[in-house]
Design a protein around this motif. Structure first.
Motif, mmCIF file in Angstrom:
data_model
loop_
_atom_site.group_PDB
_atom_site.id
_atom_site.type_symbol
_atom_site.label_atom_id
_atom_site.label_comp_id
_atom_site.label_asym_id
_atom_site.label_seq_id
_atom_site.Cartn_x
_atom_site.Cartn_y
_atom_site.Cartn_z
ATOM 1 N N ARG A 102 122.550 96.914 121.669
ATOM 2 C CA ARG A 102 122.240 95.664 121.483
ATOM 3 C C ARG A 102 122.986 94.524 121.781
ATOM 4 N NH1 ARG A 102 121.728 91.459 117.798
ATOM 5 N NH2 ARG A 102 122.216 93.038 116.180
ATOM 6 N N LYS A 117 114.396 86.036 117.652
ATOM 7 C CA LYS A 117 113.705 86.268 118.648
ATOM 8 C C LYS A 117 114.599 86.918 119.876
ATOM 9 C CE LYS A 117 113.691 81.516 120.857
ATOM 10 N NZ LYS A 117 113.081 80.442 121.247
ATOM 11 N N ARG A 119 117.269 88.758 119.466
ATOM 12 C CA ARG A 119 117.447 90.216 118.882
ATOM 13 C C ARG A 119 116.472 90.988 119.350
ATOM 14 N NH1 ARG A 119 120.809 89.669 113.095
ATOM 15 N NH2 ARG A 119 121.930 88.013 113.699
ATOM 16 N N LEU A 120 115.218 90.427 118.991
ATOM 17 C CA LEU A 120 114.031 91.321 119.202
ATOM 18 C C LEU A 120 113.815 91.553 120.702
ATOM 19 C CD1 LEU A 120 111.585 89.774 116.581
ATOM 20 C CD2 LEU A 120 112.731 91.953 116.427
ATOM 21 N N CYS A 123 116.315 94.390 121.485
ATOM 22 C CA CYS A 123 116.004 95.863 120.742
ATOM 23 C C CYS A 123 114.794 96.264 120.604
ATOM 24 C CB CYS A 123 116.587 95.547 118.949
ATOM 25 S SG CYS A 123 115.463 94.381 118.269
ATOM 26 N N VAL A 124 113.641 95.440 120.820
ATOM 27 C CA VAL A 124 112.458 96.282 120.845
ATOM 28 C C VAL A 124 112.332 96.916 122.118
ATOM 29 C CG1 VAL A 124 109.887 95.771 121.298
ATOM 30 C CG2 VAL A 124 111.009 94.454 119.617
ATOM 31 N N PRO A 125 112.633 96.869 123.394
ATOM 32 C CA PRO A 125 112.700 97.827 124.272
ATOM 33 C C PRO A 125 113.473 98.907 124.217
ATOM 34 C CG PRO A 125 112.817 95.507 125.233
ATOM 35 C CD PRO A 125 112.989 95.451 123.874
ATOM 36 N N PHE A 127 114.020 100.336 121.268
ATOM 37 C CA PHE A 127 113.356 100.972 120.224
ATOM 38 C C PHE A 127 112.316 101.793 120.910
ATOM 39 C CE2 PHE A 127 114.835 98.182 116.594
ATOM 40 C CZ PHE A 127 115.658 98.952 116.367
ATOM 41 N N LEU A 128 111.599 101.196 121.977
ATOM 42 C CA LEU A 128 110.349 101.856 122.603
ATOM 43 C C LEU A 128 111.160 103.208 123.244
ATOM 44 C CD1 LEU A 128 108.298 98.777 123.906
ATOM 45 C CD2 LEU A 128 107.768 100.637 121.751
#
Length: 202
Positions: A102, A117, A119-120, A123-125, A127-128
């Protein structure tokens, strides 16, 4: 090292900001950690050799091997503690890897990491993708072993790239000392190249 961390927008805890006050602290911290990790690996290698010389080698799944050795030698309680240690090690490695990824992405694309927001957003992609890899490993009987081999190779290759980068830096700044990283860089380049050319996954 702290300068490098501050380059990642100092998004970590205050402990990270004062991790090292002098470059000279790097040697006992990082070399020490690697030496201890090497000792742990040697202990497991010795344990595996002793165990399988007595019991025969009928298994190639690392998780089952660790469970067998731990519970056979240390009993249920000791074996449980040893297995938990083996579980926590990759979890902390994964946590560090995802956080580092990240921060690298944030640095590459100049995305400020102070707002949650942002960070998300990064990091969300990630994590997916990690979840998709885990699902693949669960659905395919050989999935985990294949992923683990690619991960191990990629990890060593990253180490090789780092050694070469350090060799260039040392050559330009401290000419006498570049061999300290150059010799391991050459050796590991041969190792990772031969592996990926010879192994089935290559």
């Amino acid at each position: 090292a702290c300068g490098a961390i501050s380059g990642f927008h100092a998004t970590q805890s205050p402990m990270m900001a004062r991790c090292m006050t002098n470059e000279k602290q790097g040697r006992p911290i990082f070399y020490g950690a690697m030496i201890v990790e090497g000792l742990v690996a040697l202990i497991w290698a010795a344990a595996a050799n002793a165990f399988f010389s007595q019991n025969g080698m009928g298994e190639n799944n690392a998780a089952i091997i660790i469970n067998e050795i731990s519970t056979s030698w240390l009993g249920v309680l000791g074996g449980g503690l040893a297995v938990l240690g083996v579980i926590f090690a990759p979890i902390t490695s994964g946590d560090t890897a995802l956080r580092s990824a990240r921060l690298i992405m944030a640095d590459m694309f100049a995305v400020d990491q102070k707002p949650i927001k942002n960070r998300l957003l990064i990091c969300v992609p990630m994590f997916l993708v990690a979840a998709a890899i885990l699902l693949y490993s669960l659905n395919d009987a050989e999935g985990f072993n294949i992923i683990w081999r690619y991960f191990a190779w990629a990890n060593q290759t990253l180490g090789v790239i780092t050694l070469w980068a350090l060799s260039v830096w040392l050559m330009r700044t401290r000419r006498k000392w570049h061999w300290m990283t150059l010799i391991p860089a050459i050796f590991m380049t041969v190792v990772v190249t031969l592996y990926i050319l010879i192994a089935d996954e290559g």
